[in-house]
Structure formats: C-alpha cells, structure tokens
Motif scaffolding. Structure first.
Motif, short mmCIF file in Angstrom:
data_model
loop_
_atom_site.label_atom_id
_atom_site.label_comp_id
_atom_site.label_asym_id
_atom_site.label_seq_id
_atom_site.Cartn_x
_atom_site.Cartn_y
_atom_site.Cartn_z
N UNK A 129 71.03 46.36 62.67
CA UNK A 129 70.63 46.14 63.90
C UNK A 129 71.67 46.19 65.08
N UNK A 130 72.46 45.11 64.59
CA UNK A 130 73.70 45.08 65.69
C UNK A 130 74.98 45.23 65.17
N UNK A 131 75.74 46.05 65.78
CA UNK A 131 77.04 46.30 65.33
C UNK A 131 78.09 45.56 66.22
N UNK A 132 79.03 44.59 65.86
CA UNK A 132 80.00 44.02 66.80
C UNK A 132 81.25 44.88 66.45
N UNK A 133 81.51 45.61 67.76
CA UNK A 133 82.63 46.41 67.54
C UNK A 133 84.17 45.83 67.59
N UNK A 134 85.22 46.39 67.25
CA UNK A 134 86.60 45.82 67.10
C UNK A 134 86.70 44.37 66.59
#
Lengths: 328, 179
Positions: B132-137
């Motif tokens: 649902x949520x991708x936390x980038x980097x």
C-alpha cells in the motif's frame, strides 16, 4: 549491536508483534516455570506444529546455533524428538552417548561439558541418571541447559508435550481431572506432570500400588488412590506410566502379572466406566503390562499425537531459549 | 513527534480499488493466482483486496496468511524472541502465481524473509509483491514492489503507521517525523 531507539506512537497497538519471553534461561524443571511461560511455549508450539506439516518442514532460524545432545542414559523417543526439533530449526547438532565416551576413562561431568562447550556449542540438552544433574551443570557452566530427564526428578519437555496434547484434544487443561497411573515413585514424568497440570489449573490424582506412591506426595496437593476403577471413574484423562524396573532397587510388588491384574488399563475396566477417557502414555509402552494393545491403539488414545507434538513443543522451547543467547 | 496524514479513509479506499484493477489486468479471473498477506499488518490489506476482487470478477480468490518470524534475519539480535502469528495457507501454491501483500514496504527485509517462507509451501510459478505504501530510498536490499498504492519519500528515522477500520475504527495512513 545498536538497539532500535525509535519510540512507537502511543495510539498504535501492535497486538500481534507480541514480544514476550520466558522467565527462565534454562529449562531444568516445570517447577521453575510460570503459567505465562507455559502459555508462551504452547503458542509458539502451535506455529511450529504448522511448520512441521508443511511440504518443507524446516526453518532457518537457528542456523548460527550449535546444540549438543548429551545422553548419559538410554533414550529413543526423546533423543530422536530433540534431534528432529533441532534439525528442523536448522541448528548444527552433535550427539554424545555415555556408552562410548571418555566418561569411562574417569572424566567428570563438568569437564565433559566444558570440553564440549569449548568447541563453541551454545545449548546443551542433557539426560542423566542422577536427579539434579541438569541444575548442577547449569550452575557450573556458562551455557543454556535443557533437561531431557534427570533421574527420578523431572522430565519437563515430556510434561509440556503431555499438557499440550491434552489441550489439543480437549480444548483446555484447566478444570480437567487427570490421573497418573503406575510407578509414581520412580517416574520423573509423574513429578513434572503434576507441576505442569497444576499450574494449568487441572486436578491431579495419582494411582498405583502403595509401594510405588511416595509417602508425602499429598503435600503436592494431589489426590491418591490405590483403586484403578475409582481413579478412572473420577478422571477425564489417564496418563499411564511404565513400571521403571531399571530404577527399582528392591521388589515393590510381587510380580508383573499381579501388577497387571490390579492396575492394567484395559477394555473391560473402561467399559464399566461408560464415559470416554483420553489415554496418554509417555512411552515406551509395555503392551499387556500397564495397558493393553486394544486401549493403546484405540480412538481415545493420543499416544502418537504426543509424539508428534513432542517435536513442536521442543522446537518452541529451543527457539525461545536460544533467543536469549548473546550473538556478540 | 509530528504526524502528517498521507492518505485519508476515502483515499485508502480509492487506492485499494485501483490496486484491484491492476491485479485483474495481470491475473484475470484469479484461477491460477493466490493472495498471501504477511502477518500481522498485511492481513487487513489482503482481506480488503480479496473482497474487492471477488466483487469485481465473481470468482473465489484464494487468500492465505503467512507469518515470517522464523525466517527473519535478526533472530537473537533483539532483546527477546518474537512470538509468531498464525500462518494459514490451506491450499497448494505449486505452480500458482503468488502475490505477497504487506501494508508498508520499508527495508525489504520482511519481503526477503517472506520469499524464503513462501517457498516452504511448494514451488510457485511466480511471486509478485504488492504494497500500500512504498517508502522510497530506504531499502536495505535490492527488492522492488510490483504493485504500489502510494510512494512516499522518507528518511529512516520516520515511521509510517497504517490504521485499519477493523482494528482502529478508521482507515488512515500517518507519517510520524521525529521533529
């Protein structure tokens, strides 16, 4: 290693990430466990029972752990069960049996243990003919000890798997009436079972010849009967124990035949009772002595479930105790 | 601690509907595909997706839950051992297209463990990952998600919390910043 310092926001309840631990760092006997410890072990065992029924029955959790199984006394079931539990957790294992070891050359128990520990072993699983051997080793060495039976004292993993099997069959242990039948005096399974069942809220009775019931056993809060029919009428669960001839220094009853006539659990006696009684036996069974084949193999018998659950319960105990080993 | 809303209830619902449509594009009637939610928090999302998919395609979608505790790479590095949640996969995944589902994609270590864990149930045809949520980097491992509800840029010290109607009374996704 640096610990995570982040504080979780107050509003969020992570109900499933339930970090609990045992109140013990060794498993020496049931006497040291709390009810909460037993609940944690059972909950973890549920997960392992699911794991050992998968197509691939192995998890990599303990791949950096080495376990030594020290068996100073004969064992088939317990040793195999511990070995399988350890292998299914991916631990490295070494086995030691007293028969072909340096013990015969005069080495002491502590020296043997310390030599094994020098080879970077993390956990010792030990069975020993002397009561208190596991506690002694826990005091003298710097490692995790799991008692796989010490003399006539305790056999904690057996009691846990017995209670787990009762819970699985009957829904819960609390309020159930359990009778232990047979050689109570020489049985470590009996003592551990009494402690475990009482901690889980069951009522316990012991039944056997007067000579095989310890004199002061009532101090533990158990009922005593010498009449098997009365005992079976009273109980929901019967845990039938073997006559431990190898531990009997004198003759405690006239003959095996007479013992069977008085205390054997058989079809005739159970038919008179007219209610289903769950039958347990820690093994090895002497068929025709303490129990007949008909009853041992009947649908109310959970003897083979006990063996299957033994692996799951032992995996849970090893997993929970191994968690406290410092990797640094 | 400062909190910012990333998605509100309506946005969560819209996002789940969009993810459903994307899944149907690739998996059609789901006869060869299964959903597997990762315990504990991926279960809410996998159940929502299952309901949404079944309403759209009029076909049963096999859904299971997977606990990855025994496959984690940090055993013995925490103060106490983690007590596992329930795994329930009562179907074969052999030759199936498996979609692993979790609410937040952070370091990638959970997904790594899940890949190992899911293989103990058989040999799937393929494995995809939905979040649902991708936390980038902030990933520690070279793992990517195939279906993403929303991508956000965060630093390691921040925390994303997904609240579900079933457990907290409302759907909401919050970002907590340590300032």
């Amino acid at each position: 290693m640096a610990r995570r310092t982040w504080e979780r926001p107050n509003i969020v309840v992570f109900t499933n990430l339930n970090m609990k631990e045992l109140s013990i760092s060794h498993l020496l006997g049931i006497k040291d466990l709390t009810k909460s410890d037993i609940d944690v072990i059972f909950k973890t065992a549920d997960s392992f029972k699911e794991v050992i029924n998968r197509p691939i029955k192995k998890v990599p959790t303990l791949r950096d752990i080495t376990i030594a199984n020290l068996f100073f006394e004969n064992s088939t079931r317990t040793k195999l069960s511990f070995e399988l539990a350890e292998k299914r957790l991916s631990a490295d294992i070494v086995n030691f049996t007293a028969g072909n070891s340096s013990l015969k050359k005069g080495e002491t128990l502590v020296d043997t243990a310390n030599n094994i520990l020098s080879m970077k072993v993390d956990i010792l699983v030990m069975r020993h003919p002397h009561s208190g051997a596991a506690k002694f080793l826990a005091e003298k060495t710097n490692t995790v000890i799991i008692n796989a039976g010490d003399g006539t004292h305790e056999h904690p993993t057996q009691a846990l798997l017995d209670c787990y099997s009762i819970k699985e069959k009957l829904g819960e242990v609390k309020g159930k009436k359990v009778v232990l039948i047979g050689d109570i005096k020489h049985s470590r399974v009996a003592l551990s079972n009494i402690f475990a069942l009482q901690k889980l809220g069951a009522k316990v009775m012991v039944c056997g010849p007067t000579t095989l019931i310890p004199k002061y056993i009532k101090e533990l809060g158990v009922e005593v009967s010498h009449d098997i029919e009365k005992a079976l009428k009273w109980c929901d669960v019967a845990n039938v124990l073997r006559i431990q001839l190898e531990r009997q220094d004198i003759q405690y009853f006239p003959s095996i035949r007479e013992y069977s006539q008085q205390f054997q659990v058989n079809k005739e006696i159970l038919q008179n009772i007219k209610k289903p009684i769950t039958i347990l036996h820690p093994g090895p069974i002497n068929r025709g002595v303490e129990i007949t084949s008909e009853i041992a193999d009947s649908e109310n018998s959970i003897i083979l479930n006990q063996v299957e659950n033994g692996v799951a319960v032992r995996m849970a105990i090893i997993y929970l105790l191994a968690g406290s080993i410092n990797r640094s | 601690m400062k909190s910012t809303e990333i998605l509100n209830s309506l946005q969560v619902s819209l996002t789940i509907n969009r993810l459903c449509s994307q899944l149907i594009e690739n998996h059609h009637d789901f006869s060869e595909s299964v959903l597997i939610g990762l315990q504990p928090n991926g279960i809410f999302l996998s159940n929502r997706l299952k309901n949404c998919l079944e309403n759209s395609i009029n076909n049963k979608v096999l859904t299971g839950s997977l606990d990855i505790t025994f496959f984690r790479d940090d055993f013995g590095r925490k103060d106490k051992p983690l007590i596992p949640s329930v795994t329930n996969i009562d179907f074969s995944i052999e030759n199936k297209k498996v979609i692993l589902i979790d609410d937040v994609f952070f370091t990638g270590r959970t997904v790594r463990s899940a890949l190992d864990a899911v293989m103990t149930f058989g040999r799937p045809l393929s494995v995809e990952f939905l979040t649902l949520i991708e936390r980038r980097f902030v990933q520690n491992l070279p793992i990517r998600a195939d279906y993403i509800g929303k991508s956000i840029d965060t630093i390691k010290e921040e925390k994303v919390t997904v609240l579900w109607q079933e457990e907290h009374g409302k759907d909401q996704i919050l970002l907590y910043s340590p300032i």
